[in-house]
Write an enzyme that holds these catalytic residues in place. Structure first.
Site, PDB file in Angstrom:
ATOM      1  CG  HIS A   1      26.132   9.315   5.112  1.00  0.00           C
ATOM      2  ND1 HIS A   1      25.727   8.131   4.548  1.00  0.00           N
ATOM      3  CD2 HIS A   1      25.766  10.289   4.241  1.00  0.00           C
ATOM      4  CE1 HIS A   1      25.158   8.373   3.374  1.00  0.00           C
ATOM      5  NE2 HIS A   1      25.162   9.673   3.162  1.00  0.00           N
TER       6      HIS A   1
ATOM      7  CG  ASP B   1      32.240   7.898   5.982  1.00  0.00           C
ATOM      8  OD1 ASP B   1      32.736   8.139   4.855  1.00  0.00           O
ATOM      9  OD2 ASP B   1      31.020   8.003   6.231  1.00  0.00           O
TER      10      ASP B   1
ATOM     11  CD  GLN C   1      30.395  14.868   2.203  1.00  0.00           C
ATOM     12  OE1 GLN C   1      30.919  15.816   1.623  1.00  0.00           O
ATOM     13  NE2 GLN C   1      29.326  14.243   1.738  1.00  0.00           N
TER      14      GLN C   1
ATOM     15  CE  LYS D   1      29.435  11.147  -0.948  1.00  0.00           C
ATOM     16  NZ  LYS D   1      28.090  11.729  -1.029  1.00  0.00           N
TER      17      LYS D   1
ATOM     18  CB  CYS E   1      22.072  10.133   4.258  1.00  0.00           C
ATOM     19  SG  CYS E   1      21.315   9.825   2.679  1.00  0.00           S
TER      20      CYS E   1
END
Ligand SMILES: Cc1ncc(COP(=O)(O)O)c(C=O)c1O
Ligand SMILES: Cc1ncc(COP(=O)(O)O)c(C=O)c1O
Lengths: 405, 142, 405, 142
Positions: free
Chosen positions: A120, A197, A200, A223, A363
C-alpha cells in the site's frame, strides 16, 4: 460450529441506519464501527473527558486509567509482552511514517530497506521520502504472477547492509497473507528488523506478534471495527527503546531547556501532544470485543462467502481475477477486472443495486502495474457480510456489463 | 488507618528532610525524573559491600515525594540491598492495595491513603526507584 | 447583553454526568465537548461511515461531503480565503510538527527560526529537533517580567536569514495574547513567515487569519469543544503550496512508481492516510456552534469571572501570580504559586472540593524557569464557567494552605 | 432528461474517441491527473492566434472522462479560447444543478445525470481542465 452473521450485524449501528438494499463490501477501506466501540468513545467523551497523564483530579485520573486500559487491550490483542510496547498513533499511516522517521534516523546512507511491489502507498512512499532524504537504499521484493510477495527471493537480496524489511501482513488488493516465518528467518540471518503493516490483517482476528517474531507492527482502528483517527504501532521493547522521537511536543519530554531537551521512555516518547484519547478507548473496546469472537467459525463463514464469490466471478464474461485463484492463505479480499470496464463505472452501476464496492488503483499503483491494469474493483468480506451481499454483487456485476457495454 | 493523605507524619517527614544534600564521595549517583510531573530526585549512595553506608538526596517534588525521600534516607543506612528491595516491593504492594503484613518498615503505612490516587503513586515511589538504580549501578561498577 | 452560563452548561453532556460538587477549571488542558459536536461525530460514525475521497458509492459520497463540509466550517471559523487552505491533522502538536518538518525542509543551515521563551513544548521541541537535524539556527524572543512575549525586541533580532517566526497566539500559562500586528510587521520587513500556535486562543471565539496577516495557524479540536484526535493547520494558499510533504501514504499522491512519486496539491498533500473523519465532522459542528455564540457577552462574562478570581487570589497569603496582574489583553487563564506549596499537593486538596485544576510545569518549562518556579497551579475559565466555580476554587485554596502547612 | 448516466450517447462518444492520439507539433501539451481516482488526460493543442486549430488527447479514464474528452475534441477545433471557457463554465454549472440555458453545445446535456454523483464530476471535467491549462500555457509562450 455455526455463526450468525445477521445477529452480528445488529451490533453495528450503521446497518440499522442505512435503508435497504445495502450491501457493504468495502470493509477493507474502512470497516463499520461496532456499537461497543462507539459507546465506549461516547461514554468517555461525555463522562470522563480530561487530558491524560497530567492532571491529578479524579476526572483526569479516570481518563488516564481508561486510556491506559485501552493500551492494555491493544497489548492483549497483539499478545505484546508489555503494554508499554503499544504506541497510540492517529492511524496505520502515521505508525508506518513513525517507523520510517525514527528507525530511518538510525540508518546511514547505503543501508538498505526492503519493501515489496505489493505494498500500500502508506508502506511505500514514506520509505521513498527517507531514501530521497538520506541516501538509504530502497529495494523491492518481486512478486509472483498472482501478486503474492516472492519471499523466497529474500535471502538472495539481503546483504550485511540490510537493516529493515517492511512488508504488508495481508495485501489490501489480493488478501494474500505474507509468509512471515520466511521473512523473519531471512531477516534474523542478517540482523535486520521486520516491520509488518497489519492494516488489513487486524479485522480478521487477534494477532500474536511474539509468535510472528517481528519487531514492529502497525494498524488502524477504523479497519478493525473501532473509531477513526486512532492507530497502533507496536514495537518490541528494545526495538522501540532504540528509536529517537520524530514528532515532538507536550507529554514526551523530560527536562526542556532552550538548548536541549531529553525525552521520556517509550511509549510516551512517541506520543507527542494530546493523543486521540476517546478514540483509543473506543479502539480498546473494539479489540476486547474482537478477542471474544468465535474466530474459527467466523473464518469458516468468511471462507464460504469467499468461495461463493470466486465461483460467481468465474461465471462472468471477461472477468479477470487479480490475485490468487484459490481461497488458501488469504483473507477474503478479492480484486478483479471486469471486461476492461473502468472500475468507477462498474462501482457506479453497483451502487444502484445498493452494493458498496471500491474501485480504482487501491493505493497500490506498483501492484496495479504488475497486473497491467490502471485500476481494479475490490470486494472485501467481513464477519458481518452475508450470502445476500455476495449475490447482490454478482447480480450487479452482470448488470454492469449490460449497462456499460 | 486515616484516609487523609496529608497526615502530620508526612508533613513532618518532608519538613525534616532527612538526608538532604549530596555526598562527598558517593559510590553511585542517580538522577531520576518523573517525566509526567517534573519531580526530580538526585540520589547519592555510598555502599560498603552489600550494605548502604550513606545515602543523601536532593529532591524537588511534592510533599509525598519529599516525605518518601526523607523516610528512605532515615531508614536505609545500615540496611542491605535485599532489605531495601523488600521495602520497595512492600511499598508498591501497599499502593496497589495489597499490603504485605507486617510492613518491613512500619512507617511506610503513612503512604496507605495514597492508594486511591494512582497519579500520585509515582511521586511516592520515585526515591525508591532512584535508590534501586543507584544500587544496580554500583553493582555494575563493583 | 446577558449571558446564561448555566443554560450553556446544559449543552455539555459531561456536566450532567459528573456528580456535584464539580468545578471544572482545566479547559486550557482540554475543554469539554459540546453536545452538537459529539452528536455529529456519532451520527457520522453510525450513519455515514465510509472512507473519504475514494469511493463512488452513495455512502462514500456522503462521508466525503461531510468531511469537506467540516473543512469549510474550519475555513469559516478562521476566515480563511479558501477551504483548500485547511489541513486536518490529529491535533495542534501534529500541525506544528508538520510545519517544522515541511517548512523546515525548505530551510538551509544558518537560516533562522524565532520562537519565544513562553512557548508550549509543542511549539518548541519540534524546532529543536529541526535545529539539531539541519543546522537551522533557533533564536528565542525574550520575555517581560510578567511573562509577556517582548515582541518589541523582534525587529532588532531579525536578520536577512530569518525565515520563520513561530509564536503562541495566547499563552497556555498566563493567558497573555501576543501582539500579532507587531510580529507580522517585523516579519514582513525581512520576508519571514509567521506561524501562530492558536491552541489556547480558539476556545475563546472565532479567529480571522486574514486580518491577523499570518501565514500558518494551528489548533486542536479538543480545546475548542470538539472531539479529541483532530486538529487544524491553516496555511495561506501560496505558503502551503510551497511546502513538500512530510508524512506520506494513501490519498496524497499522484503517480506512484518504485522510483518516484508525485504529490497531490494541498490540502491532500498533507493528509496522508485515512484522516480522522468523524472527529473532523464533530469539530466542524463545534466550530459552527461557536460561530453562533454571543461572543461579546461571553467575553464580558469571562472577564467578570477573571476579575473575581484575581481579586480572590490577591487575598490569599503567600500567593504569587505568574503573569500579568491585570485582565487586559489576555484570555482567562491564570497561573500562580501558592506559598511555595507543590502544585500537585495543592491540586490534590482542591480535588476534595470537586475543583479540577491543573498543576505542574504546564508543558512550558522555559517559562517556568523565567518565573523561577518548578511548576504552577493553573485555573482556566471557559464560557461554561460560573462564579460558583471560582468561589469553590478560592475556598479550596484556603483549605489547601491549612492542610498542607 | 434521462437520469441514466450511461446513456447510449455517452457510450458512443467514448467509443468514438474523437481526437485520440497525439499531435505532431502541438503549441501546448498538458498532462493532468485526477489524483483521487487516477484518471489521466494528456492533451495536445495547436492554436492559431486565439483559435484552437487542432486538439488531440490520450485519455485513460472511465466512460465519463473518455466521453467528455471525445466530445471536447469533436467540438473544440475552430473555436476561440473564450468559447471554450464558456463551454467549460456551462458544464460546471450543469453539474452543479444550475444549467445555463441554452447550453453553448447542446451535446453537453448528456452529462446532466452525473449531477447527482459528486465524486464523478471530476471525471467529466478533467479534459476541460486540461484544455484550460493548455490554453493558459500557450498564452504564456505566445
Ligand atoms: C495494507 C494497508 N496499509 C496501510 C493502510 C493505511 O491505513 P490508514 O489509511 O488507516 O492510515 C491501508 C489502508 O488503506 C492498507 O490497506
Ligand atoms: C499553547 C499550546 N500549544 C500547543 C498545545 C498542544 O496541543 P495538543 O496537545 O492538543 O496537540 C497546547 C496544549 O496543551 C497548548 O496549550
Amino acid at each position: 460450529m455455526s455463526f450468525d452473521a445477521l445477529a452480528l450485524r445488529r451490533e453495528f449501528p450503521l446497518f440499522a441506519a442505512v435503508p435497504a438494499p445495502f450491501h457493504y463490501l468495502d470493509s477493507a477501506a474502512t470497516s463499520q464501527i461496532h456499537g461497543a466501540a462507539l459507546d465506549a468513545l461516547v461514554r468517555h467523551e461525555s463522562t470522563r473527558r480530561a487530558n491524560v497523564a497530567r492532571g491529578t483530579y479524579r476526572l483526569a485520573e479516570a481518563a488516564t486509567a481508561a486510556y491506559e486500559e485501552a493500551r492494555a487491550a491493544a497489548a492483549r490483542f497483539l499478545n505484546a509482552a508489555d503494554a508499554g510496547e503499544i504506541v497510540f498513533t492517529s492511524g496505520a499511516t502515521a505508525a508506518l511514517n513513525l517507523v520510517a522517521g525514527a528507525f530511518g534516523a538510525t540508518l546511514q546512507a547505503g543501508d538498505e530497506v526492503i519493501v515489496s511491489l505489493a505494498e500500500h502507498h502508506s508502506n511505500l512512499v514514506p520509505w521513498q521520502l527517507l531514501r530521497d532524504r538520506t541516501g538509504v537504499v530502497l529495494r523491492f521484493l518481486p512478486l509472483a504472477a498472482d501478486g503474492r510477495i516472492a519471499t523466497e527471493a529474500l535471502p538472495a537480496m539481503l546483504t550485511p547492509r540490510s537493516r529493515l524489511i517492511a512488508l504488508t501482513h495481508c495485501s489490501n488488493v489480493t488478501g494474500a497473507l505474507t509468509d512471515v516465518p520466511a521473512v523473519v528467518a531471512a531477516a534474523r540471518a542478517v540482523g535486520a528488523r521486520v516491520l509488518l503493516d497489519g492494516a488489513q490483517r487486524v479485522q480478521h482476528g487477534p494477532v500474536d506478534v511474539q509468535a510472528l517474531g517481528v519487531d514492529f507492527y502497525a494498524f488502524s482502528g477504523h479497519k478493525c471495527y473501532g473509531p477513526g483517527g486512532v492507530g497502533v504501532l507496536w514495537g518490541r521493547g528494545e526495538a522501540l527503546a532504540a528509536l529517537p522521537p520524530v514528532v515532538a511536543g507536550g507529554g514526551m519530554v523530560g527536562e526542556v531547556t532552550p538548548e536541549r531537551t531529553d525525552f521520556a521512555p517509550p511509549p510516551q516518547r512517541f506520543e507527542a501532544g494530546t493523543p486521540p484519547i476517546a478514540a483509543a478507548v473506543g479502539l480498546g473496546a473494539a479489540l476486547d470485543w474482537m478477542a471474544g469472537l468465535p474466530w474459527p467459525a467466523i473464518h469458516a463463514h468468511e471462507r464460504a462467502l469467499l468461495d461463493r464469490l470466486l465461483r460467481g466471478l468465474a461465471g462472468l464474461p471477461g472477468l479477470r481475477l487479480l490475485g490468487p485463484a484459490d481461497a488458501a492463505a488469504r483473507h477474503p479480499i478479492v480484486s478483479f477486472d471486469l471486461a476492461g470496464l473502468h472500475p468507477h463505472d462498474v462501482c457506479q452501476v453497483l451502487d444502484r443495486h445498493g452494493v458498496a464496492l471500491r474501485g480504482g488503483n487501491l493505493c497500490a499503483q506498483p501492484l496495479m502495474r504488475h497486473f497491467d491494469v490502471a485500476g481494479a474493483n475490490r470486494a472485501s468480506i467481513a464477519p458481518y457480510t452475508t450470502a445476500e451481499d455476495v449475490d447482490a454483487l454478482l447480480a450487479g456485476l452482470a448488470d454492469a456489463i449490460r449497462v456499460l457495454t | 488507618m486515616s484516609e487523609e493523605i496529608y497526615q502530620q507524619a508526612i508533613k513532618e517527614l518532608a519538613q525534616a528532610a532527612h538526608g538532604a544534600g549530596r555526598l562527598a564521595q558517593p559510590t553511585a549517583s542517580v538522577r531520576l525524573d518523573n517525566a509526567l510531573c517534573g519531580d526530580r530526585v538526585t540520589l547519592d549512595l555510598r555502599s560498603e559491600g552489600d550494605t548502604i553506608a550513606e545515602l543523601a538526596h536532593e529532591t524537588r517534588g511534592c510533599l509525598l515525594c519529599r516525605a518518601a525521600a526523607s523516610l528512605l534516607a532515615r531508614e536505609a543506612p545500615g540496611k542491605s540491598a535485599d532489605e531495601l528491595a523488600r521495602a520497595h516491593a512492600a511499598l508498591t504492594a501497599l499502593l496497589q492495595g495489597d499490603p504485605a503484613e507486617p510492613l518491613p518498615w512500619p512507617a511506610l503505612s503513612i503512604f496507605a491513603p495514597v492508594r486511591a490516587y494512582k497519579s500520585r503513586h509515582g511521586c511516592v515511589l520515585l526515591p525508591f526507584r532512584a535508590l534501586r538504580e543507584a544500587i544496580g549501578s554500583s553493582d555494575r561498577t563493583d
